[in-house]
Design a protein around this motif. Structure first.
Motif, PDB file in Angstrom:
ATOM      1  N   THR A 471      50.438  30.956  31.255  1.00 46.74           N
ATOM      2  CA  THR A 471      50.870  30.034  32.326  1.00 46.74           C
ATOM      3  C   THR A 471      52.003  28.949  31.896  1.00 46.74           C
ATOM      4  OG1 THR A 471      49.725  27.989  33.312  1.00 46.74           O
ATOM      5  CG2 THR A 471      49.188  28.537  31.057  1.00 46.74           C
ATOM      6  N   ALA A 472      52.451  29.029  30.350  1.00 53.14           N
ATOM      7  CA  ALA A 472      53.620  28.136  30.229  1.00 53.14           C
ATOM      8  C   ALA A 472      54.977  28.695  30.727  1.00 53.14           C
ATOM      9  CB  ALA A 472      53.669  27.921  28.600  1.00 53.14           C
ATOM     10  N   ARG A 473      54.799  30.035  30.972  1.00 53.51           N
ATOM     11  CA  ARG A 473      56.104  30.780  31.426  1.00 53.51           C
ATOM     12  C   ARG A 473      56.263  31.450  32.474  1.00 53.51           C
ATOM     13  NH1 ARG A 473      56.691  36.071  29.609  1.00 53.51           N
ATOM     14  NH2 ARG A 473      54.670  36.609  28.210  1.00 53.51           N
ATOM     15  N   THR A 474      54.823  31.516  33.416  1.00 49.95           N
ATOM     16  CA  THR A 474      54.777  32.197  34.536  1.00 49.95           C
ATOM     17  C   THR A 474      53.857  31.254  35.518  1.00 49.95           C
ATOM     18  OG1 THR A 474      52.768  33.432  34.062  1.00 49.95           O
ATOM     19  CG2 THR A 474      54.790  34.415  33.489  1.00 49.95           C
ATOM     20  N   THR A 475      53.826  31.768  36.661  1.00 47.19           N
ATOM     21  CA  THR A 475      52.864  31.237  37.775  1.00 47.19           C
ATOM     22  C   THR A 475      51.625  32.215  38.004  1.00 47.19           C
ATOM     23  OG1 THR A 475      54.436  30.050  39.010  1.00 47.19           O
ATOM     24  CG2 THR A 475      52.365  30.717  40.230  1.00 47.19           C
ATOM     25  N   VAL A 476      50.690  31.510  37.219  1.00 45.68           N
ATOM     26  CA  VAL A 476      49.530  32.572  37.106  1.00 45.68           C
ATOM     27  C   VAL A 476      48.232  32.234  38.265  1.00 45.68           C
ATOM     28  CG1 VAL A 476      47.346  32.859  35.688  1.00 45.68           C
ATOM     29  CG2 VAL A 476      49.444  32.403  34.613  1.00 45.68           C
ATOM     30  N   LEU A 477      47.815  33.494  38.855  1.00 41.12           N
ATOM     31  CA  LEU A 477      46.955  33.243  39.697  1.00 41.12           C
ATOM     32  C   LEU A 477      45.575  34.045  38.936  1.00 41.12           C
ATOM     33  CD1 LEU A 477      48.730  34.524  42.918  1.00 41.12           C
ATOM     34  CD2 LEU A 477      48.539  32.160  41.780  1.00 41.12           C
ATOM     35  N   LEU A 478      44.373  33.927  39.381  1.00 35.97           N
ATOM     36  CA  LEU A 478      43.173  34.613  38.925  1.00 35.97           C
ATOM     37  C   LEU A 478      43.087  36.029  39.274  1.00 35.97           C
ATOM     38  CD1 LEU A 478      40.875  34.392  36.920  1.00 35.97           C
ATOM     39  CD2 LEU A 478      39.468  33.519  38.889  1.00 35.97           C
ATOM     40  N   TRP A 479      43.350  37.008  38.539  1.00 35.99           N
ATOM     41  CA  TRP A 479      42.936  38.388  38.912  1.00 35.99           C
ATOM     42  C   TRP A 479      41.215  38.418  39.088  1.00 35.99           C
ATOM     43  CZ3 TRP A 479      40.487  42.667  36.122  1.00 35.99           C
ATOM     44  CH2 TRP A 479      40.542  43.916  36.779  1.00 35.99           C
ATOM     45  N   GLY A 480      41.277  38.811  40.548  1.00 32.81           N
ATOM     46  CA  GLY A 480      40.007  38.948  41.060  1.00 32.81           C
ATOM     47  C   GLY A 480      39.599  40.167  41.996  1.00 32.81           C
ATOM     48  N   PRO A 481      38.375  40.177  42.754  1.00 29.66           N
ATOM     49  CA  PRO A 481      38.141  41.149  43.814  1.00 29.66           C
ATOM     50  C   PRO A 481      39.087  41.306  44.727  1.00 29.66           C
ATOM     51  CG  PRO A 481      36.104  40.139  43.178  1.00 29.66           C
ATOM     52  CD  PRO A 481      37.222  39.140  42.461  1.00 29.66           C
ATOM     53  N   GLN A 482      39.788  40.000  45.224  1.00 25.81           N
ATOM     54  CA  GLN A 482      40.748  40.239  46.364  1.00 25.81           C
ATOM     55  C   GLN A 482      42.076  40.051  45.851  1.00 25.81           C
ATOM     56  OE1 GLN A 482      40.164  40.266  49.851  1.00 25.81           O
ATOM     57  NE2 GLN A 482      42.209  40.243  49.753  1.00 25.81           N
ATOM     58  N   SER A 483      42.956  40.959  46.262  1.00 23.57           N
ATOM     59  CA  SER A 483      44.460  40.883  45.690  1.00 23.57           C
ATOM     60  C   SER A 483      45.223  39.911  46.495  1.00 23.57           C
ATOM     61  CB  SER A 483      45.037  42.295  46.186  1.00 23.57           C
ATOM     62  OG  SER A 483      46.457  42.264  45.891  1.00 23.57           O
ATOM     63  N   GLY A 501      31.935  40.677  40.444  1.00 26.75           N
ATOM     64  CA  GLY A 501      30.285  40.674  40.335  1.00 26.75           C
ATOM     65  C   GLY A 501      29.813  41.754  39.396  1.00 26.75           C
ATOM     66  N   ASP A 502      30.549  43.036  39.290  1.00 25.01           N
ATOM     67  CA  ASP A 502      30.172  43.944  38.353  1.00 25.01           C
ATOM     68  C   ASP A 502      31.585  44.503  37.607  1.00 25.01           C
ATOM     69  OD1 ASP A 502      31.066  46.545  39.891  1.00 25.01           O
ATOM     70  OD2 ASP A 502      30.100  45.144  41.481  1.00 25.01           O
ATOM     71  N   PHE A 503      31.177  45.317  36.597  1.00 26.57           N
ATOM     72  CA  PHE A 503      32.168  45.856  35.765  1.00 26.57           C
ATOM     73  C   PHE A 503      32.939  47.103  36.575  1.00 26.57           C
ATOM     74  CE2 PHE A 503      33.618  48.887  32.432  1.00 26.57           C
ATOM     75  CZ  PHE A 503      34.563  48.245  31.968  1.00 26.57           C
ATOM     76  N   ASP A 504      32.522  47.822  37.350  1.00 26.03           N
ATOM     77  CA  ASP A 504      32.939  49.052  38.202  1.00 26.03           C
ATOM     78  C   ASP A 504      34.203  48.395  39.073  1.00 26.03           C
ATOM     79  OD1 ASP A 504      31.686  50.661  36.805  1.00 26.03           O
ATOM     80  OD2 ASP A 504      29.781  50.974  38.234  1.00 26.03           O
ATOM     81  N   SER A 505      33.812  47.090  39.688  1.00 23.93           N
ATOM     82  CA  SER A 505      34.715  46.407  40.462  1.00 23.93           C
ATOM     83  C   SER A 505      36.011  46.302  40.015  1.00 23.93           C
ATOM     84  CB  SER A 505      34.328  45.575  41.377  1.00 23.93           C
ATOM     85  OG  SER A 505      34.009  44.477  40.452  1.00 23.93           O
ATOM     86  N   GLN A 506      36.171  46.079  38.626  1.00 24.00           N
ATOM     87  CA  GLN A 506      37.310  45.797  38.100  1.00 24.00           C
ATOM     88  C   GLN A 506      38.277  47.010  38.081  1.00 24.00           C
ATOM     89  OE1 GLN A 506      34.823  43.059  35.007  1.00 24.00           O
ATOM     90  NE2 GLN A 506      36.825  43.725  34.331  1.00 24.00           N
ATOM     91  N   ARG A 507      37.625  48.377  37.547  1.00 21.42           N
ATOM     92  CA  ARG A 507      38.306  49.744  37.723  1.00 21.42           C
ATOM     93  C   ARG A 507      38.786  50.018  38.945  1.00 21.42           C
ATOM     94  NH1 ARG A 507      33.931  51.280  33.987  1.00 21.42           N
ATOM     95  NH2 ARG A 507      34.801  51.487  31.964  1.00 21.42           N
ATOM     96  N   ARG A 508      37.879  49.607  40.187  1.00 23.72           N
ATOM     97  CA  ARG A 508      38.426  49.929  41.512  1.00 23.72           C
ATOM     98  C   ARG A 508      39.666  49.055  41.898  1.00 23.72           C
ATOM     99  NH1 ARG A 508      32.600  49.888  42.402  1.00 23.72           N
ATOM    100  NH2 ARG A 508      32.868  47.826  43.234  1.00 23.72           N
ATOM    101  N   ARG A 509      39.747  47.913  41.469  1.00 24.01           N
ATOM    102  CA  ARG A 509      40.943  47.129  41.754  1.00 24.01           C
ATOM    103  C   ARG A 509      42.061  47.436  41.044  1.00 24.01           C
ATOM    104  NH1 ARG A 509      43.644  44.492  43.248  1.00 24.01           N
ATOM    105  NH2 ARG A 509      43.871  42.269  42.282  1.00 24.01           N
ATOM    106  N   VAL A 510      42.092  48.176  39.784  1.00 22.98           N
ATOM    107  CA  VAL A 510      43.127  48.707  39.301  1.00 22.98           C
ATOM    108  C   VAL A 510      43.591  49.944  40.223  1.00 22.98           C
ATOM    109  CG1 VAL A 510      44.116  50.089  37.330  1.00 22.98           C
ATOM    110  CG2 VAL A 510      42.920  47.792  37.161  1.00 22.98           C
ATOM    111  N   ASP A 511      42.753  50.887  40.426  1.00 18.67           N
ATOM    112  CA  ASP A 511      43.093  52.130  41.234  1.00 18.67           C
ATOM    113  C   ASP A 511      43.486  51.688  42.574  1.00 18.67           C
ATOM    114  OD1 ASP A 511      41.847  53.373  39.022  1.00 18.67           O
ATOM    115  OD2 ASP A 511      39.812  53.648  40.303  1.00 18.67           O
ATOM    116  N   ASN A 516      48.350  51.367  46.049  1.00 21.66           N
ATOM    117  CA  ASN A 516      49.279  50.703  47.035  1.00 21.66           C
ATOM    118  C   ASN A 516      50.713  50.380  46.258  1.00 21.66           C
ATOM    119  OD1 ASN A 516      47.463  50.112  49.196  1.00 21.66           O
ATOM    120  ND2 ASN A 516      46.332  48.685  47.781  1.00 21.66           N
ATOM    121  N   GLY A 517      51.146  51.149  45.578  1.00 22.21           N
ATOM    122  CA  GLY A 517      52.551  51.215  45.117  1.00 22.21           C
ATOM    123  C   GLY A 517      52.727  50.543  43.569  1.00 22.21           C
ATOM    124  N   TYR A 518      51.793  49.969  43.022  1.00 27.09           N
ATOM    125  CA  TYR A 518      51.838  49.310  41.662  1.00 27.09           C
ATOM    126  C   TYR A 518      52.114  50.675  40.529  1.00 27.09           C
ATOM    127  CZ  TYR A 518      50.706  44.526  43.093  1.00 27.09           C
ATOM    128  OH  TYR A 518      50.400  43.630  43.812  1.00 27.09           O
TER     129      TYR A 518
END
Length: 534
Positions: A471-483, A501-511, A516-518
């Motif tokens: 946060t000292a050198r970037t603009t930080v947003l919270l990584w969550g279920p919604q991109s 809400g659950d661990f599997d949703s974190q993997r799905r967000r990365v997938d 989507n181009g990342y």
């Protein structure tokens, strides 16, 4: 008049006491700072809430609005959302000059440690007028090692850091018969958080019940008016919905007025909710035990009641327990109340000894006078202990008192410090004696490398535990279920992280991001850094 020798002796005594208190406070502030800074370095701090306050104070430091994009994007309110719409804490602006010296969230952690330690000064002054110098030092030390302070110091930065100091100043200055600074402290409390009007109103009730009716009524009406104005006008102007983002009283109503009416209609249900589930009883016990329950003998405890009721009537389990910072809002009040309570108990003992002495001298009971009507039980309007008991060693004359000289004050003062020290291992300060606390988890090295992979000046969605390091050198947003479509993402797929809400949703967000181009920039021990090419 005092002689020159007596004046010099008084000055030397005050200086010695000041040095002792200063050393205790410096030691405590160092311990608090170490606790929070080690947690920061080992990725145990969080976006919610350290990054929130860092962004707000940085906004003030740059002579701009206290925008908190980390909250705004999570609420769907945009990057320019103001911290004042989340919690009404304009007092954060006083910390802005510190960011001119060192623009970093760790500045807030050290500032919090100092603020928490400084409350020992008014607490000691208040206790000294009742108990004497040495017991007052023990009371201050017991406050400094108390578990509510440790929990606040050990969980990010929060506006609660201001409350022990301001509430203790308010109490101590009124008690000293110099209310001007007490009024200033009360006004400062109203700028700490939107519900601090409840605390100030509680102090007004205390003043009213202790025969300062004009001041008490003024405090109650003004603070409740400020509460309504802040919640109903100022926070909505800053972007908050009418009920606020943190309304937690759905079972009682959708507004403060509905809650009051609901409690009035069902007081038995409200009382039951105050003690159910059992964790609430445990919290009350933990709050009162550090002063050995003597706070219950003081009307000053009424100041803390509104905030405790506010928490326990809510539907948020995290507000009920001994974790986090919530108990720091009332800790200074309870230590002052504990000192006042044991002072009152000593007065009653002295009055009883005086009555027994009179009965023995005359051969018959004294009639028509209660304990509280006797001179021995009195106290000055400013709260000073009655003459003959301030040192804790004197007693009224008489044959009975020559046999009964026990004074509860020194024993109580030693006991509360011992109790505070025995509770240290159970709460956050206990981490300081664990070597594993300083080493951190094995994945800390990977987290540092992930942080290093993110360039300066970008917008990044960061997992809750990594955001504070960015946060000292970037603009930080919270990584969550919604991109939020930030160009950079720091994810964690090996450990559960808030707000998922659950661990599997974190993997799905990365997938989903990869689809989507990342593209992956870094991947180790569960930490994945993603970038979307422009």
């Amino acid at each position: 008049m005092k002689t020159a020798v007596e004046s010099v002796a008084d000055f030397a005594r005050r200086r010695r006491h000041g040095l002792i208190l200063g050393a205790l406070m410096a030691l405590a502030a160092t311990a608090y700072s170490t606790l929070s800074l080690v947690k920061f370095a080992t990725f145990k701090a969080s976006v919610f809430d350290l990054v929130i306050f860092d962004q707000a104070v940085r906004g003030y430091a740059r002579f701009g609005p206290p925008a908190v994009p980390s909250v705004g994007m999570s609420y769907g309110m945009g990057m320019d959302f103001l911290q004042l719409g989340d919690h009404f804490s304009p007092i954060l602006a006083v910390l802005a000059p510190l960011y001119w010296l060192y623009d970093d969230p760790r500045t807030l952690l050290v500032a919090q440690a100092v603020l928490l330690a400084l409350a020992a000064i008014p607490i000691r002054r208040y206790a000294e007028r009742r108990l004497g110098a040495v017991p007052a030092h023990l009371v201050a030390a017991a406050y400094l090692v108390s578990w509510p302070v440790a929990q606040a110091a050990g969980f990010d930065f929060h506006e609660a850091a201001f409350v022990p100091l301001l509430s203790a100043i308010m109490i101590e200055r009124f008690d000293a018969g110099r209310p001007a600074w007490g009024v200033v402290a009360a006004a400062g409390l109203l700028l700490v958080k939107e519900d601090m009007g409840l605390l100030v109103a509680g102090f007004g009730v205390y003043l009213f019940l202790t025969r300062r009716r004009l001041e008490g009524a003024a405090f109650v009406f003004f603070s409740l008016g400020a509460l309504v104005m802040i919640r109903g006008v100022l926070m909505p102007m800053a972007g908050s919905p009418p009920a606020g983002f943190h309304w937690a009283y759905g079972a009682w109503g959708t507004s403060l007025g509905e809650v009051v009416l609901g409690v009035a209609r069902d007081p038995a249900g409200a009382l039951w909710q105050m003690v159910s589930p059992e964790v609430k009883v445990d919290t009350l016990a933990f709050l009162l035990w550090p002063v050995l329950l003597t706070a219950l003998a003081s009307p000053l405890t009424l100041v803390a009641v509104p905030l405790v009721v506010e928490r326990f009537l809510s539907d948020r389990p995290q507000w009920w327990g001994a974790d986090f910072q919530y108990n720091a809002f009332v800790v200074a009040i309870l230590f002052c109340a504990g000192a006042d309570g044991v002072h009152r108990l000593r007065g009653r003992l002295a009055a009883r000894r005086g009555r027994l002495a009179g009965e023995e001298a005359t051969g018959r009971p004294e009639a028509g006078r209660t304990d509280t009507e006797r001179p021995e039980a009195g106290r000055s309007e400013a709260g000073s202990p009655e003459e003959g008991t301030s040192s804790g060693n004197r007693s009224v004359d008489g044959p009975v008192n020559r046999r009964v000289r026990w004074d509860p004050v020194p024993h109580w003062a030693v006991a509360i410090l011992v109790v505070g020290l025995t509770l240290v291992p159970k709460f956050a300060l206990g981490n300081l004696v664990e070597s594993s606390f300083y080493e951190g988890e094995p994945h800390v090295a990977a987290a540092r490398e992930a942080v290093a992979a993110v360039p300066d000046g970008v917008v990044v969605e960061a997992v809750n535990s990594v955001g504070p390091a960015l946060t000292a050198r970037t603009t930080v947003l919270l990584w969550g279920p919604q991109s939020h479509n930030a160009p950079w993402v720091v994810a964690d797929v090996a450990r559960w992280s808030y707000p998922f809400g659950d661990f599997d949703s974190q993997r799905r967000r990365v997938d989903e991001a990869l689809v989507n181009g990342y593209r992956k920039v870094y991947d180790r021990d569960g930490y994945i850094v993603l970038n979307r090419p422009s």
